[in-house]
Design a protein around this motif. Sequence first.
Motif, mmCIF file in Angstrom:
data_model
loop_
_atom_site.group_PDB
_atom_site.id
_atom_site.type_symbol
_atom_site.label_atom_id
_atom_site.label_comp_id
_atom_site.label_asym_id
_atom_site.label_seq_id
_atom_site.Cartn_x
_atom_site.Cartn_y
_atom_site.Cartn_z
ATOM 1 N N LYS A 113 0.836 -1.220 0.000
ATOM 2 C CA LYS A 113 0.000 0.000 0.000
ATOM 3 C C LYS A 113 0.862 1.258 0.000
ATOM 4 C CE LYS A 113 -2.161 -1.239 3.848
ATOM 5 N NZ LYS A 113 -1.648 -2.619 3.983
ATOM 6 N N THR A 114 1.805 1.309 0.944
ATOM 7 C CA THR A 114 2.615 2.530 1.060
ATOM 8 C C THR A 114 3.480 2.733 -0.186
ATOM 9 O OG1 THR A 114 2.576 2.441 3.455
ATOM 10 C CG2 THR A 114 4.380 3.670 2.471
ATOM 11 N N SER A 136 2.853 5.563 6.569
ATOM 12 C CA SER A 136 1.835 4.515 6.558
ATOM 13 C C SER A 136 0.661 4.880 7.475
ATOM 14 C CB SER A 136 2.509 3.222 7.042
ATOM 15 O OG SER A 136 1.934 2.119 6.435
ATOM 16 N N ASN A 138 -2.418 5.014 8.006
ATOM 17 C CA ASN A 138 -3.599 4.578 7.237
ATOM 18 C C ASN A 138 -4.798 4.221 8.088
ATOM 19 O OD1 ASN A 138 -3.105 2.018 8.297
ATOM 20 N ND2 ASN A 138 -1.957 1.336 6.507
ATOM 21 N N GLU A 160 -4.029 6.111 1.769
ATOM 22 C CA GLU A 160 -3.819 4.701 2.096
ATOM 23 C C GLU A 160 -4.827 4.316 3.174
ATOM 24 O OE1 GLU A 160 0.269 3.642 2.918
ATOM 25 O OE2 GLU A 160 -0.315 2.012 4.265
ATOM 26 N N ARG A 321 12.254 0.513 2.798
ATOM 27 C CA ARG A 321 11.716 -0.370 1.771
ATOM 28 C C ARG A 321 12.732 -0.409 0.644
ATOM 29 N NH1 ARG A 321 8.017 2.391 4.454
ATOM 30 N NH2 ARG A 321 6.000 1.475 4.925
ATOM 31 N N TYR A 338 11.481 -3.067 6.595
ATOM 32 C CA TYR A 338 10.170 -2.572 7.024
ATOM 33 C C TYR A 338 9.203 -3.725 7.281
ATOM 34 C CZ TYR A 338 5.717 -0.345 7.363
ATOM 35 O OH TYR A 338 4.501 0.034 7.830
HETATM 36 MG MG MG Z 1 1.642 1.068 4.730
#
Ligand code: MG
Length: 471
Positions: A113-114, A136, A138, A160, A321, A338
């Motif tokens: 998602k991120t 993130s 979210n 997100e 990431r 992550y």
């Molecule tokens: Mg995320």
Amino acid sequence: MIALSLAEIAGITGGQSHDIPDSGLKVTGPVVIDSREVRPGSLFAAFAGERVDGHDYAEQAVASGAAAVLATRPVGVPAIVVDNVTEALGALARAVVERLGTKVVALTGSAGKTSTKDLIAQLLERKAPTVWTPGSLNNEIGLPLTALRATEETEHLVLEMGARGIGHIRYLTELTPPHIGLVLNVGTAHIGEFGGREQIAEAKGEMVEALPAADAGGVAVLNADDQLVRAMASRTKARVLLFGEAADADVRAENVRLTGNGQPAFSLHTPTGCSDVTMRLYGEHHVSNALAAAAVAHELGMSVDEIATALSEAGTLSRWRMEVTERPDGVTVVNDAYNANPESMRAALRALAAMGTGRRTWAVLGQMAELGDDSLAEHDAVGRLAVRLNVSKLVAVGGREAAWLQLGAYNEGSWGEESVHVSDAQAAVDLLRSELRPGDVVLVKASRSVGLERVAQALLDHRAEGEVTGR
Ligand SMILES: [Mg+2]
Ligand SMILES: Nc1ncnc2c1ncn2[C@@H]1O[C@H](COP(=O)(O)OP(=O)(O)OP(=O)(O)O)[C@@H](O)[C@H]1O
């Protein structure tokens, strides 16, 4: 945030004004939940946590320039007192987004998602002012805080949305009703809390149920390669746009490969044509993320060439990431600490193998959490893959799952010092510090809970020889 008077905020949230000398007073700055982030004109939302109670910082927030505090009790400074601060923030976000009429792009999924949200942001930002979820954030607090950053100039709001159970996505979509809703994948993340993949699909699919009908402009962007996501087409009235490598996807990749650096390259096809992409991000899993982002950008009027250029130039906006850092001594550290799941482990190992051609490669890996009954087999398979990809050294870090990883490698034919099992991050750092040589490439990856970013940080931090720092 757009300017709103305290009286308007009280009206929207159903709150009571307290200690407000001038009801015409306006909030003009950002809404924050940390008093250190207060800017002139801010609204400081006070949350009572386990260890810290935001109400204790109300006075300080106002002294730093906050126009008022959103609180659950009077605090002696200008405040709007509500029953529930989270819900009040939600109501405020909903009212602001409705008033602005900003185009809302919302996305969910089990993994990526991120990464995908950051790609979408980097694409759309080229077209028009865009506000997106930082990192993130979210959930039911992070989402309204992000939405409240929108102003009159904002054309796109990219949000997100995360879920840990049924009804969570629905709640978030009610706060900021999306025009474009994207579902990336249904994996096994948080499977314990949900019960199974079908339940996860049930929860993620609330995204497409929330969309307006096709004739009202609703668009569901769905992963054609994930059967549970593809099946969500039957749960929406919105128009469906498919992305993926499947032949019938509207936005698809052909000729997918990894460059010698471990960066994905492919031909991007959208309904407007075809163009080549070579990404700056590392790992094959980003192909799916890139296609999802491309589908959204296509829907918002970008041509295939504009999208391909933007995807080729996009970098990482969020940390840990596949974060690649070159040390002055020629050691390359790839921090992907992550999170981890079997698919991204495989992608990261392949990227490591591609980056390490002609160099010594190290995979410092830890547990992939939440795999339930598949855990042993999945850890074993990752250990075996490391050997098949000719990774020079596997360092499995942690408890039982790390032992399974190392055993998989051993059974696949790694011998001697080629694969080792160490108990914790400190032991991994000690080993790496004594063994790394200029030119080596080191991948660090495990589930979030393992905290392996400490290993990557220790390798990059030349000042602090010895101790692994805490999170
Ligand atoms: Mg995320
Ligand atoms: N498309 C993908 N498929 C599988 N794994 C992915 C994909 N994209 C990213 N990942 C992996 O998942 C990890 C987390 O990525 P990312 O932060 O983008 O996901 P997320 O869905 O936002 O996670 P969270 O639920 O923690 O917010 C990355 O480190 C990467 O290893």
